[in-house]
Write an enzyme that holds these catalytic residues in place. Structure first.
Site, short mmCIF file in Angstrom:
data_model
loop_
_atom_site.label_atom_id
_atom_site.label_comp_id
_atom_site.label_asym_id
_atom_site.label_seq_id
_atom_site.Cartn_x
_atom_site.Cartn_y
_atom_site.Cartn_z
CB SER A 8 -6.60 -9.34 9.76
OG SER A 8 -7.00 -7.99 9.84
CE LYS A 55 -3.50 -2.77 2.21
NZ LYS A 55 -4.64 -2.86 3.11
CG HIS A 89 -7.05 -3.15 -2.43
ND1 HIS A 89 -7.52 -2.35 -1.42
CD2 HIS A 89 -6.38 -4.17 -1.84
CE1 HIS A 89 -7.14 -2.87 -0.26
NE2 HIS A 89 -6.45 -3.97 -0.49
CD GLU A 111 -7.49 -8.06 -0.14
OE1 GLU A 111 -6.51 -8.38 0.52
OE2 GLU A 111 -7.61 -6.96 -0.70
P1 PGA Z 1 -4.30 -6.40 5.76
O1 PGA Z 1 -4.59 -5.89 4.26
O2 PGA Z 1 -3.49 -7.66 5.64
O3 PGA Z 1 -3.56 -5.27 6.41
O4 PGA Z 1 -5.62 -6.66 6.39
C1 PGA Z 1 -4.90 -6.80 3.24
C2 PGA Z 1 -5.09 -6.08 1.93
O5 PGA Z 1 -5.73 -5.01 1.90
O6 PGA Z 1 -4.62 -6.55 0.87
#
Ligand code: PGA
Length: 229
Positions: free
Chosen positions: A193, A8, A88, A157
């Site tokens: 997560s 990100k 995303h 997700e």
């Molecule tokens: P996270 O993000 O592992 O911090 O929950 C996953 C993602 O958005 O790809």
């Protein structure tokens, strides 16, 4: 299994180089069938070498042109990038990408032969309505998307599990993945997560072909623990 790290808006060019150097050493012990992807921020794209694929978190669907603030095909080709994340939830929700825009992006990068990790996910209020509503919501995110594209990987997700520390339950993941696979027969990642503490459980769920990891991928030691789990 597929292990994808989505940085990100984290890491710099310098820290990405350091990360990759540290990760490369760990990846020597990786199972040959496992595949690793790293999606650094666009300022950190470079010609890295190692046992992984570098992808773009986002790009504009054009070769080049008057699109202030964007990068396009020309900028990706400079670093031989042939993999991209599309759809995303942060881009859909925070950056206003409609399904139509997402689908246009998908078509463009498909035409250019990119491997596409296509993300879908439901908000909490839909999850609370029940499994049927979740699936209906998720399938609507395939509108305008060629789900038969040979270089497509899907990432499920749930939005409420992203960056919250609260992963979906085994039951939620398996029910959703099984239902999705009835419609889209492509590799299917789980994201939300995922971390060293729950990786073994997640990747042992039937219908899970890998993970897309945000927070727990930012540290090379943590991410490599997941890959080597
Ligand atoms: P996270 O993000 O592992 O911090 O929950 C996953 C993602 O958005 O790809």
């Amino acid at each position: 299994m597929i292990f994808a790290a989505n940085f990100k808006m984290n890491h710099t060019r310098k820290s990405t180089h350091e990360y990759i150097e540290a990760l490369n050493e760990k990846l020597l012990a990786k199972h040959p069938d496992d595949k690793v992807y790293i999606f650094p921020p666009s300022t950190a794209l470079d010609g890295y070498e190692g046992n992984f694929t570098i992808g773009a978190q986002n790009a504009y669907p054009a070769k080049n042109g008057a699109y202030t603030g964007e990068i396009g095909l020309e900028q990706l080709e400079e670093f031989d990038i042939g993999t991209i994340l599309i759809g995303h939830s942060e881009r859909r929700e925070l950056l206003g990408e409609s399904q139509e825009k997402v689908a246009r992006k998908f078509s463009f990068f498909k035409e250019h032969g990119f491997e596409i990790i296509y993300c879908i996910g439901e908000p909490l209020h839909i999850r609370e309505e029940g499994d049927e509503e979740v699936i209906e919501y998720l399938l609507a995110q395939f509108e305008g998307i060629d789900t038969s594209y040979e270089k497509l990987i899907v990432a499920y997700e749930p939005i409420w599990a992203i960056g919250t520390g609260r992963s979906a339950t085994t039951e939620e993941i398996s029910t959703t993945h099984e239902a999705l696979k009835r419609t889209v027969q492509k590799p299917l990642l789980y994201g939300g997560s995922a971390k060293p503490a729950n990786i073994k459980e997640i990747i042992s769920i039937r219908g899970v072909d890998g993970v897309l990891v945000g927070s727990a991928s930012l540290d090379a030691e943590s991410f490599s623990k997941m890959v080597l789990s």
